[in-house]
Design an enzyme around this catalytic site. Sequence first.
Site, PDB file in Angstrom:
ATOM      1  N   ASP A  80      21.699 -10.587  28.393  1.00  0.00           N
ATOM      2  CA  ASP A  80      21.855 -11.978  28.078  1.00  0.00           C
ATOM      3  C   ASP A  80      22.615 -12.308  28.363  1.00  0.00           C
ATOM      4  O   ASP A  80      23.863 -12.018  27.363  1.00  0.00           O
ATOM      5  CB  ASP A  80      20.877 -11.151  26.482  1.00  0.00           C
ATOM      6  CG  ASP A  80      19.558 -11.001  26.261  1.00  0.00           C
ATOM      7  OD1 ASP A  80      19.044 -11.887  27.488  1.00  0.00           O
ATOM      8  OD2 ASP A  80      18.926 -10.412  25.189  1.00  0.00           O
ATOM      9  N   GLU A 112      16.339 -17.374  28.062  1.00  0.00           N
ATOM     10  CA  GLU A 112      15.081 -17.261  27.359  1.00  0.00           C
ATOM     11  C   GLU A 112      15.037 -19.465  27.437  1.00  0.00           C
ATOM     12  O   GLU A 112      15.302 -19.988  27.344  1.00  0.00           O
ATOM     13  CB  GLU A 112      15.142 -17.540  25.197  1.00  0.00           C
ATOM     14  CG  GLU A 112      15.111 -15.667  25.468  1.00  0.00           C
ATOM     15  CD  GLU A 112      14.995 -15.757  23.959  1.00  0.00           C
ATOM     16  OE1 GLU A 112      16.149 -15.060  23.610  1.00  0.00           O
ATOM     17  OE2 GLU A 112      15.292 -16.595  22.799  1.00  0.00           O
ATOM     18  N   GLU A 180       7.016 -11.725  24.802  1.00  0.00           N
ATOM     19  CA  GLU A 180       6.828 -11.104  24.239  1.00  0.00           C
ATOM     20  C   GLU A 180       6.488 -11.841  22.887  1.00  0.00           C
ATOM     21  O   GLU A 180       5.916 -13.015  22.693  1.00  0.00           O
ATOM     22  CB  GLU A 180       8.549 -11.857  23.499  1.00  0.00           C
ATOM     23  CG  GLU A 180       8.924 -10.673  21.857  1.00  0.00           C
ATOM     24  CD  GLU A 180      10.541 -11.022  21.087  1.00  0.00           C
ATOM     25  OE1 GLU A 180      10.620  -9.677  20.434  1.00  0.00           O
ATOM     26  OE2 GLU A 180      11.146 -10.965  22.737  1.00  0.00           O
TER      27      GLU A 180
END
Length: 273
Positions: A80, A112, A180
Amino acid sequence: MKRSVPDLMNASEPLVMVTAYDYPGARHAEAAGVDLILVGDSLGNVVLGYDSTAPVTLDDMIHHARAVRRGAPNTFLVVDLPFGTYHTGVTDAMRNAVRVIQQTGADAVKLEGATPEVLDVVGVLARNGIPVMGHVGLMPQTATAQGGLKVQGRDEASARRTLEGALALEAAGAFSVVLEAIPARLARLITERLHVPTIGIGAGVHCRGQVLVYHDLLGLYEGDEKKLAKRYAELGKEAREAIAAYAREVRAREFPTKDQSFVMKDDVLGKLY
């Protein structure tokens, strides 16, 4: 043998991804035969004790990812990019992504969102040979702006935004997209529309892969059960009971026993008096 990006994109079976944050966790994951390991910024919650992922730094990610790579040298490794490392422009994002790849041995980075700024970053990284995994739906780094840690995509506007974001990430060059905490039917639609693999967490069975947090699937935190995760063990309970047993034996002078003690010859000991 470690999989490549084309291997993952063309996989006929669902992809298995799990998080890991240290050497032993990585060894467990690689020995179990997972397809991908994610060093997630969730380490802020489950390892560092923060109440969100926002405080996690790039140095934190690199430190943990290096340990994971040592424990899993033959598994595709995704790291990440934490909050703030790709939000200040393409140049900063490129510099930070290169640092992650160079210093950790990672195979890909994950970020993200699907804002125009993020899509620019995805495009630049992908064009420069850095594989990028996208992430839509619930996005922990900016969950406050989404109304908290709750399911996304339940109304038309949110569902359309999630679908369009996933499509845009693919168009920008992402090789995979995490979905998600979205309704299973929406995840199925997105999966059908994309040509790259979707990896679900709380997104139903029709994604082309699944990911779980190491601590969640092993039950390392008692009582911290999440709807989007399944516990496959209760290691938190076992760890607590084991440490409590150790403490009882120490206080009762039952540990260590002769089995854990080393001997000395009488004549050597006698010379010390």
